[in-house]
Each structure stands twice: as C-alpha cells, then as structure tokens.
Design an enzyme around this catalytic site. Structure first.
Site, PDB file in Angstrom:
ATOM      1  N   ARG A  36       4.810 -12.899   7.630  1.00 46.91           N
ATOM      2  CA  ARG A  36       5.310 -11.535   7.245  1.00 46.91           C
ATOM      3  C   ARG A  36       4.466 -11.085   6.333  1.00 46.91           C
ATOM      4  O   ARG A  36       3.920 -11.474   5.369  1.00 46.91           O
ATOM      5  CB  ARG A  36       6.681 -11.726   6.962  1.00 46.91           C
ATOM      6  CG  ARG A  36       7.783 -12.107   7.824  1.00 46.91           C
ATOM      7  CD  ARG A  36       8.023 -10.943   8.638  1.00 46.91           C
ATOM      8  NE  ARG A  36       9.058 -11.435   9.649  1.00 46.91           N
ATOM      9  CZ  ARG A  36       9.067 -11.860  10.745  1.00 46.91           C
ATOM     10  NH1 ARG A  36       7.893 -12.414  11.388  1.00 46.91           N
ATOM     11  NH2 ARG A  36      10.053 -12.205  11.508  1.00 46.91           N
ATOM     12  N   GLU A  37       4.071  -9.475   6.566  1.00 50.45           N
ATOM     13  CA  GLU A  37       3.156  -9.076   5.898  1.00 50.45           C
ATOM     14  C   GLU A  37       4.276  -8.137   4.712  1.00 50.45           C
ATOM     15  O   GLU A  37       5.197  -7.608   5.561  1.00 50.45           O
ATOM     16  CB  GLU A  37       2.120  -7.802   6.427  1.00 50.45           C
ATOM     17  CG  GLU A  37       1.233  -9.004   6.968  1.00 50.45           C
ATOM     18  CD  GLU A  37       0.247  -7.931   8.179  1.00 50.45           C
ATOM     19  OE1 GLU A  37       0.733  -7.001   8.363  1.00 50.45           O
ATOM     20  OE2 GLU A  37      -0.754  -8.460   8.523  1.00 50.45           O
ATOM     21  N   ALA A  75      10.689  12.680  -7.878  1.00 49.80           N
ATOM     22  CA  ALA A  75      10.799  11.339  -7.920  1.00 49.80           C
ATOM     23  C   ALA A  75       9.406  10.682  -8.446  1.00 49.80           C
ATOM     24  O   ALA A  75       8.561  11.508  -8.212  1.00 49.80           O
ATOM     25  CB  ALA A  75      11.182  10.583  -6.385  1.00 49.80           C
ATOM     26  N   GLU A  91      10.618  12.194 -14.568  1.00 45.72           N
ATOM     27  CA  GLU A  91      10.184  13.091 -13.331  1.00 45.72           C
ATOM     28  C   GLU A  91      10.697  14.308 -13.099  1.00 45.72           C
ATOM     29  O   GLU A  91      10.437  15.338 -12.835  1.00 45.72           O
ATOM     30  CB  GLU A  91      10.414  12.236 -11.977  1.00 45.72           C
ATOM     31  CG  GLU A  91       9.639  10.903 -11.918  1.00 45.72           C
ATOM     32  CD  GLU A  91       8.186  11.362 -11.703  1.00 45.72           C
ATOM     33  OE1 GLU A  91       7.777  12.108 -11.230  1.00 45.72           O
ATOM     34  OE2 GLU A  91       7.205  10.232 -12.352  1.00 45.72           O
ATOM     35  N   PRO A 113      13.259  -2.008   4.160  1.00 47.21           N
ATOM     36  CA  PRO A 113      13.270  -3.571   3.694  1.00 47.21           C
ATOM     37  C   PRO A 113      12.459  -4.228   5.163  1.00 47.21           C
ATOM     38  O   PRO A 113      12.261  -5.526   4.781  1.00 47.21           O
ATOM     39  CB  PRO A 113      14.566  -3.742   3.625  1.00 47.21           C
ATOM     40  CG  PRO A 113      15.213  -2.769   4.598  1.00 47.21           C
ATOM     41  CD  PRO A 113      14.469  -1.461   4.354  1.00 47.21           C
ATOM     42  N   GLY A 114      12.037  -3.716   6.154  1.00 40.80           N
ATOM     43  CA  GLY A 114      11.318  -4.525   7.153  1.00 40.80           C
ATOM     44  C   GLY A 114       9.915  -5.186   6.762  1.00 40.80           C
ATOM     45  O   GLY A 114       9.374  -6.027   7.247  1.00 40.80           O
ATOM     46  N   GLU A 118      10.019  -2.099  -2.184  1.00 36.23           N
ATOM     47  CA  GLU A 118      10.360  -0.965  -2.799  1.00 36.23           C
ATOM     48  C   GLU A 118      11.862  -0.736  -2.943  1.00 36.23           C
ATOM     49  O   GLU A 118      12.565  -0.669  -1.893  1.00 36.23           O
ATOM     50  CB  GLU A 118       9.882   0.089  -2.291  1.00 36.23           C
ATOM     51  CG  GLU A 118      10.035   1.348  -3.125  1.00 36.23           C
ATOM     52  CD  GLU A 118       9.665   2.756  -2.662  1.00 36.23           C
ATOM     53  OE1 GLU A 118       9.559   3.679  -3.544  1.00 36.23           O
ATOM     54  OE2 GLU A 118       9.209   2.793  -1.553  1.00 36.23           O
ATOM     55  N   GLU A 137      -2.006  15.261 -13.191  1.00 38.91           N
ATOM     56  CA  GLU A 137      -3.195  15.918 -12.806  1.00 38.91           C
ATOM     57  C   GLU A 137      -3.392  15.931 -11.291  1.00 38.91           C
ATOM     58  O   GLU A 137      -3.914  16.841 -10.745  1.00 38.91           O
ATOM     59  CB  GLU A 137      -4.411  14.963 -13.470  1.00 38.91           C
ATOM     60  CG  GLU A 137      -5.145  15.850 -14.491  1.00 38.91           C
ATOM     61  CD  GLU A 137      -6.502  15.266 -14.887  1.00 38.91           C
ATOM     62  OE1 GLU A 137      -7.236  14.809 -14.115  1.00 38.91           O
ATOM     63  OE2 GLU A 137      -6.754  14.745 -16.349  1.00 38.91           O
TER      64      GLU A 137
END
Length: 183
Positions: A36-37, A75, A91, A113-114, A118, A137
């Site tokens: 899995r990557e 965000a 933010e 989630p696959g 994050e 910036e």
C-alpha cells in the site's frame, strides 16, 4: 468487534515534500501480503464562519489538482505543536481577517482513508469580530460571503464540491437549526 490489525512488514519512504510524504508499506493481513502507498500529512483544520445575519464566508482559490477555482471553507494544515482549534482560529484570521468569540468543534474525520493519513477537524465560528487579514505569501484568495441557505443549495446542486466544506456546512446547519429549505 475486535479484530487483529494487519502487520506492517516493511515501510519505505519514496517521497518527502514540503507538505506531504509518501511511503510504500508491505502489509500482512492473515495469510495475505500486499503493498500500500500511503500519503502522510500533518492534518488540518477548517472553520465555518457563521455571522449573526445568517451568512457564511468562504474563500475561493485556485486548486491546481482540480485545475479550477474552488469555493471552500478557510482551512490550513496543523503547524508543529499547534492544536486543531488553534489552527482553525489562525486560518480564520489569516484568510478572512476574523476572530471568533466562540469556536465549537463540529467533526473530525479522515479526508481520503484509502490512501492518505490526513485527519481534518472542522469548527463552527460565531460571534465574529473583524481584524486584519494576514494571508500567507503564496495565498491568492477571494473572500465570498453568502446566506447559509444559498450555500446549502450549492451543496445540493454540486456547485460546492469540496468535502470539508460540504461536511462543515451540513453540520453547522444542523447545529444552528437550519436545513436545505431555510435558515
């Protein structure tokens, strides 16, 4: 249901960038072994800025992976040592020039989630006070403000198609007693 977690046999970093890193994990689950990557990300926070008049503020900015401008909640990524609520407040001030008198958690979730680790936190900001915007910036953003009802209509029609924004708006509407028919 308690199920034994798969074992990570090996992990190889294949990319390390400014924001994300990619690892290739070899995993054993029962008798199966697979690769899995995984995209690593520090996590982030988003905020639904809801004004007393029932309007919500968004940012519109070019998002290169989509090759278009996206209307979304303010965000950003969690900075080292910073909690999700601190990120949301930062933010809100940087992108919109607002400080919240109240910042309530709405949800936390994995964005994709696959393949990505994050985790994102979404907050509802109310009792808003204007201050100075402090954009980074490389941020080129336009502030867009509209009634919550119009934003919910845009979710239903597909005009707003950013996941964190959809989740935030729907949960904020539920929190304040609004729905797709009104505010």
């Amino acid at each position: 249901m308690d199920k034994e977690l798969p074992e990570v046999i090996s992990s190889e970093e294949v990319y390390a960038g400014r924001l994300v890193r990619v690892v290739r994990d070899t995993v054993r689950e029962g008798e199966q072994t697979y690769v899995r990557e995984v995209v690593g990300h520090p996590g982030g926070a988003a905020v639904v800025p809801l004004f007393g008049d029932g309007t919500v503020a968004f940012v519109s900015q070019y998002r290169h992976p989509t090759r278009r401008y996206v209307l979304e909640l303010p965000a950003g990524k969690l900075d080292p040592g910073e909690g999700p609520a601190e990120t949301a407040a930062r933010e809100l001030e940087e992108e919109l020039g607002l400080v919240a008198g109240s910042l309530e958690p709405l949800s936390e979730f994995y964005t994709t989630p696959g393949f990505c680790a994050e985790r994102l936190w979404v907050f509802l900001a109310t009792d808003l006070v204007e201050t100075e915007r402090r954009q980074e910036e490389d941020e080129i953003i336009e502030v867009v403000r509209m009634p919550l009802r119009r934003a919910l209509d845009m979710v239903a029609s597909g005009e707003i198609d950013d996941a964190k924004t959809i989740i935030g708006l729907l949960l904020a509407a539920r929190r304040v007693g609004a729905d797709e028919r009104g505010g």
